[in-house]
Design a protein around this motif. Structure first.
Motif, PDB file in Angstrom:
ATOM      1  N   GLU A  73       0.692  -1.240   0.089  1.00 29.06           N
ATOM      2  CA  GLU A  73       0.093  -0.042   0.046  1.00 29.06           C
ATOM      3  C   GLU A  73       0.828   1.466  -0.049  1.00 29.06           C
ATOM      4  O   GLU A  73       0.495   2.227  -0.527  1.00 29.06           O
ATOM      5  N   PRO A  74       2.055   1.148   0.526  1.00 23.76           N
ATOM      6  CA  PRO A  74       2.707   2.487   0.679  1.00 23.76           C
ATOM      7  C   PRO A  74       3.091   2.850  -0.825  1.00 23.76           C
ATOM      8  O   PRO A  74       3.486   4.331  -0.857  1.00 23.76           O
ATOM      9  N   SER A 131      -0.268   4.847  -1.660  1.00 28.08           N
ATOM     10  CA  SER A 131      -0.592   5.863  -0.674  1.00 28.08           C
ATOM     11  C   SER A 131       0.302   7.015  -0.579  1.00 28.08           C
ATOM     12  O   SER A 131      -0.061   7.956  -0.575  1.00 28.08           O
ATOM     13  N   ILE A 132       1.655   6.647  -0.544  1.00 33.90           N
ATOM     14  CA  ILE A 132       2.628   7.917  -0.398  1.00 33.90           C
ATOM     15  C   ILE A 132       2.582   8.901  -1.518  1.00 33.90           C
ATOM     16  O   ILE A 132       2.554   9.944  -1.186  1.00 33.90           O
ATOM     17  N   TYR A 186      -4.140  -0.106  10.066  1.00 36.37           N
ATOM     18  CA  TYR A 186      -2.678  -0.084   9.405  1.00 36.37           C
ATOM     19  C   TYR A 186      -2.691   0.803   7.998  1.00 36.37           C
ATOM     20  O   TYR A 186      -1.583   1.409   7.488  1.00 36.37           O
ATOM     21  N   ILE A 194      -0.363   3.969   7.134  1.00 38.40           N
ATOM     22  CA  ILE A 194       0.219   4.124   5.735  1.00 38.40           C
ATOM     23  C   ILE A 194      -0.061   5.428   4.911  1.00 38.40           C
ATOM     24  O   ILE A 194       0.869   6.076   4.633  1.00 38.40           O
ATOM     25  N   TYR A 195      -1.399   5.576   4.893  1.00 42.43           N
ATOM     26  CA  TYR A 195      -1.769   6.793   4.193  1.00 42.43           C
ATOM     27  C   TYR A 195      -1.471   8.168   4.720  1.00 42.43           C
ATOM     28  O   TYR A 195      -0.899   9.096   4.119  1.00 42.43           O
ATOM     29  N   LEU A 254       1.179   8.349   6.873  1.00 43.52           N
ATOM     30  CA  LEU A 254       2.552   8.638   6.646  1.00 43.52           C
ATOM     31  C   LEU A 254       2.863   9.392   5.413  1.00 43.52           C
ATOM     32  O   LEU A 254       3.927  10.190   5.164  1.00 43.52           O
TER      33      LEU A 254
END
Length: 444
Positions: A33-34, A37-38, A153, A157-158, A160
Motif C-alpha cells: 500500500e505505501p 498511498s505515499i 494500518y 500508511i496513508y 505517513l
C-alpha cells in the motif's frame, strides 16, 4: 474464509504494530500500500494547485473535473460488485487497477490543458470499479476481530504519506509548481507499476470468492436485491452507509483545502507553510491508528469512536473557518482535530461495516460495499462543482457546509446505536485533552 484464534495481534512494548494473524492477501495488500498511498497523498494535496497555477483552470473547472470521479463512483462500483462475484476478486482488482493508474499518471505527466486533465480523470475513474473488490480481498481471509488493525494500518500508511507532504512541498517550492508536480506524477507512475507487479504475483483469490463463483445464486440482480433488503432491515448498516456518504462529501470538498490555505482571500499561507496542515492531520491520525484503532473490537467501541471523531471533525472545521489570515497555529490545531475524524471515518467505519455485513451475510459483502460506494457518490455528485462555486464567492463557504454534514453524521450514528450511552461525551467536553480521549475510547 480463514479463521484466526486471536484476531490481529500487534505487540511492541504494548503498542499494536506487528501483524501476526492476518490472512495472506491482507499482508500483501498492506505491505504494498505505501507504493500507492505515499506518492498519491502528495498528488491529491497539490493537484488542485497544479491545475490552477500551471494548467490555468478556474475553481469551477477543477470542480467539474472532480465530478468525473464522483460520476464514475456512482455506476462503476455496482459493476465491480458483479464482476468480483462473477470472475473473482483478484482478477477484477488487477485488471482495473492497471487500466486506471498507469495510463492516467502517464497523461498527468504531459498535461497542458483542460482536455489532458479530462482524459486523465476519465481513466482514473476506472479505479472506482475496484473499491469494494479491494475491501473484499483485504478482509475476507482474516477474522472480524483482526480487521480494525488491518484498516488502522492502511490508514496509518496513508497518513505517513501526508505526514511527509512537506517533502513534496519543498520540492514544489524549490522547482516550482509545474516541474515539481510533473516529477511527482512520474514518481507515482513508477511506484504504482511496482505495486501492481508484486500484487499480481502474490495475491490469491479468497475462499468466499471461489464459493460465490461456483454457486452463482448471489451473482446478478437477485444478489443486489437481496443486499438492498439486508441494508433496509439493518439499522446500523444503514447508518454506516450514511456516515460513508458524509465522508465522501468531506473528501469532495477537501480538494479545495490547499486553495483555501494559500489564496489571498482565504488564509494566505505560502505553499511551504500550507504543507504543515496535512502533516498535522497525519500526526493525530497516526496516533489514533497506532494506539487506539487496533484495540477496538466491539460494536460499542466502534460507535463511541465514530461519535467522538465526528465531534472533533466539526470542531476542527469550525476552527479552520475562523482562523485569521497568515497565522499557522490555528490551522495546525485544526489539522490535528481533522486527523481524528479522517482516521476514524476510514478505519473504524470500514471495520464496523464489514463486521456488520459478516453478521448479516458475508456472501453479500461485495454488493453491499458497492451499494455503499454508489450511494455515497450519488450524495456527493454535485458537491465538487457546488463547492467550486461557493469557493469562488467566499473560500470558507464550502467548509461551513461540510461542518454541518459532519455533525449530522454524528447524530445519525448516535441514533442508530442509541443503546450505547452517550454520557461518555460529557467528560470530554469538560476536559478535551488527548489523554482523556484515549481513555474514553478504550473504556468501550
Amino acid at each position: 474464509m480463514t479463521s484466526t484464534k486471536s484476531g490481529c495481534s500487534f505487540r511492541l512494548r504494548g503498542v499494536f504494530l506487528k501483524p501476526i494473524d492476518w490472512g495472506r492477501n491482507a499482508k500483501i495488500l498492506v505491505a504494498t500500500e505505501p507504493l500507492w498511498s505515499i506518492p498519491m497523498s502528495w498528488i491529491y494535496f497539490y493537484r488542485s494547485i497544479f491545475l490552477k497555477e500551471a494548467v490555468g483552470l478556474s475553481e469551477v473547472q477543477i470542480g467539474l473535473l472532480s465530478t468525473i470521479i464522483t460520476v464514475s463512483s456512482i455506476f462503476l462500483p455496482i459493476a465491480g460488485g458483479y464482476l468480483a462475484d462473477r470472475f473473482g476478486r483478484k482478477r477484477t482488482l488487477m485488471l482495473f487497477d492497471s487500466l486506471s493508474w498507469v495510463p492516467s499518471l502517464a497523461i498527468w505527466i504531459v498535461t497542458r490543458n483542460f482536455w489532458y486533465a479530462f482524459a486523465a480523470y476519465l481513466l482514473e475513474g476506472l479505479a472506482c470499479v475496484i473499491y469494494s473488490v479491494w475491501d473484499c480481498l483485504l478482509v475476507e481471509d482474516t477474522a472480524p476481530k483482526g480487521r480494525s488493525g488491518i484498516y488502522g494500518y492502511v490508514s496509518l500508511i496513508y497518513n505517513l504519506g501526508t505526514f511527509s507532504t512537506p517533502v513534496a512541498g519543498y520540492l514544489i517550492g524549490s522547482l516550482g509548481v509545474d516541474p515539481g508536480m510533473r516529477i511527482l506524477f512520474a514518481v507515482a507512475l513508477v511506484s504504482i507499476a511496482l505495486m501492481l507487479g508484486i500484487r499480481q504475483t502474490y495475491l490469491r483469490e479468497t475462499e468466499v470468492g471461489y464459493q460465490i463463483m461456483k454457486e452463482k445464486e448471489i451473482v446478478g440482480l437477485k444478489g443486489y436485491l437481496s443486499s438492498l433488503s439486508i441494508i433496509r432491515k439493518n439499522r446500523v448498516i444503514s447508518a454506516l452507509l450514511f456516515v460513508s456518504a458524509v465522508s465522501s462529501f468531506y473528501l469532495s470538498v477537501n480538494i479545495y483545502l490547499s486553495l483555501l490555505l494559500i489564496t489571498k482571500n482565504g488564509l494566505g499561507l505560502s505553499e511551504e507553510l500550507a504543507s504543515w496542515m496535512p502533516l498535522a492531520i497525519s500526526l493525530s491520525a497516526l496516533t489514533l491508528n497506532i494506539f487506539v484503532v487496533p484495540k477496538l473490537t466491539t460494536r460499542s467501541s466502534y460507535s463511541k469512536t465514530l461519535i467522538l471523531s465526528h465531534f472533533f471533525g466539526g470542531l476542527g472545521l469550525t476552527l479552520l473557518i475562523f482562523s485569521p489570515k497568515g497565522v499557522l497555529y490555528p490551522v495546525f490545531i485544526s489539522g490535528i482535530l481533522l486527523g481524528i475524524y479522517q482516521a476514524s471515518s476510514f478505519s473504524v467505519s470500514k471495520t464496523f461495516l464489514t463486521n456488520e455485513i459478516e453478521i448479516a451475510d458475508p456472501k453479500a459483502r461485495a454488493k453491499i460495499l458497492s451499494v455503499t460506494t454508489t450511494f455515497s457518490s450519488l450524495v456527493s455528485l454535485p458537491v465538487p462543482v457546488l463547492a467550486g462555486y461557493l469557493f469562488s464567492l467566499e473560500p470558507r463557504f464550502p467548509f461551513i457546509l461540510t461542518a454541518g454534514f459532519i455533525i449530522l453524521g454524528l447524530i445519525v450514528i448516535a441514533l442508530a446505536t442509541r443503546r450505547t450511552r452517550l454520557t461518555f461525551i460529557l467528560p470530554l467536553l469538560m476536559n478535551p485533552s488527548s489523554s482523556s480521549l484515549h481513555v474514553l475510547l478504550l473504556k468501550a
